[in-house]
Write an enzyme that holds these catalytic residues in place. Structure first.
Site, mmCIF file in Angstrom:
data_model
loop_
_atom_site.group_PDB
_atom_site.id
_atom_site.type_symbol
_atom_site.label_atom_id
_atom_site.label_comp_id
_atom_site.label_asym_id
_atom_site.label_seq_id
_atom_site.Cartn_x
_atom_site.Cartn_y
_atom_site.Cartn_z
ATOM 1 N N SER A 143 -4.431 1.657 -3.617
ATOM 2 C CA SER A 143 -4.400 2.051 -2.205
ATOM 3 C C SER A 143 -4.272 3.561 -2.129
ATOM 4 O O SER A 143 -3.700 4.196 -3.027
ATOM 5 C CB SER A 143 -3.207 1.410 -1.488
ATOM 6 O OG SER A 143 -3.023 1.970 -0.199
ATOM 7 N N TYR A 156 5.566 -0.833 -1.239
ATOM 8 C CA TYR A 156 4.116 -0.871 -1.423
ATOM 9 C C TYR A 156 3.629 0.419 -2.060
ATOM 10 O O TYR A 156 2.858 0.411 -3.029
ATOM 11 C CB TYR A 156 3.450 -1.087 -0.064
ATOM 12 C CG TYR A 156 1.947 -1.178 -0.090
ATOM 13 C CD1 TYR A 156 1.312 -2.385 -0.388
ATOM 14 C CD2 TYR A 156 1.145 -0.080 0.220
ATOM 15 C CE1 TYR A 156 -0.066 -2.490 -0.395
ATOM 16 C CE2 TYR A 156 -0.234 -0.166 0.210
ATOM 17 C CZ TYR A 156 -0.834 -1.368 -0.091
ATOM 18 O OH TYR A 156 -2.204 -1.477 -0.100
#
Length: 262
Positions: A143, A156
């Site tokens: 990401s 995350y």
């Protein structure tokens, strides 16, 4: 453009929805047989059946939890029974929503197992198959948050950074076996996970999750919109092909200009 992928076999985790499903569909359109892995049996089996019917390839849906040793062991075994894998796309993952001060150890561990250990264990299980088949490709879906964190999802951010680092480490170990490993850092891709997060963040302020996502796109992406899963998937499919034969150990940003650094 013929990418030369016909007849290969790919394993895609998180393959029943979002980017993973789009990658599986994109590979199948190139003639790749696909094994889709996800936790929900009904959905993953239905999507595999649809892909097989639509693209005329072999497709199998495997219901397993890749955040567990049992799940990755089962998936590697199913790939072996399928004939072995040439491509592995580690895509399974989900966003988080917490603060460092309040998140318990258990949540950190759960995300570590899903985002990092799943990739480690699947490498151990599937790299031997690729060696026997003369090589392969492993892609990690990390990401942009791995290098440009968002404030509300520290777990995350951290675990995706670790996945990016693992990708680099693995690439140097297996390139001698003709296995290319790369990482893709998507930016804003309109997946069900983004919608889930937007709903959570707007639950106490009227619930305008679509307005929140529009604002996110305007604020963060110079292109001014979210990508579709299919847009992101096209890049994954390209990296799986010999058209990307000199791409090894790299991280690629597919982010509509969102990354602020050079």
């Amino acid at each position: 453009m013929d990418l030369g992928l016909k007849g290969k076999t790919a394993v895609v985790t998180g393959g029943s929805v979002g980017i993973g499903l789009a990658v599986a569909e994109g590979l199948a359109a190139e003639g790749v047989d696909v094994i889709l892995a996800a936790r929900g049996r009904e959905r993953v089996e239905a999507e595999a059946e649809r892909i097989a019917r639509t693209h005329g390839v072999r497709a199998e849906g495997v219901a397993c939890d890749v955040a567990t040793l049992a799940g990755t062991t089962e998936l590697a075994a199913r790939a072996e029974a399928f004939g072995g894998a040439d491509i592995l796309v580690n895509n399974a993952g989900t966003g988080s929503n917490e603060t460092v001060m309040e998140a318990p150890d258990e949540k950190w561990q759960a995300y570590w197992d899903l985002h990092v250990m799943a990739a480690v264990r699947l490498a151990r299980g599937i790299v031997p198959q690729m060696r026997r088949r003369g090589g392969g490709v492993i892609l990690h879906n990390a990401s942009i948050c791995a290098v440009q964190p968002l404030w509300y999802e520290p777990i995350y951010n951290v675990t995706k950074s670790a996945l990016m680092s693992f990708s680099k480490s693995l690439s140097t170990e297996v390139v001698k076996d003709n296995i290319r490993v790369n990482c893709v850092n998507p930016g804003l891709v309109l997946t069900p996970d983004w919608i889930k997060t937007a709903r959570q963040l707007t639950a106490e302020t009227g619930g305008d999750w679509q307005g929140y996502l529009d604002e996110v796109a305007r604020e963060h992406a110079p292109i001014g919109r979210f990508a579709s899963p299919e847009e992101a998937a096209s890049f994954f499919v390209f990296l799986c092909s010999d058209r990307a034969s000199y791409s090894v150990g790299s991280t690629y940003f597919v982010d509509g200009g969102m990354l602020k650094t050079l």
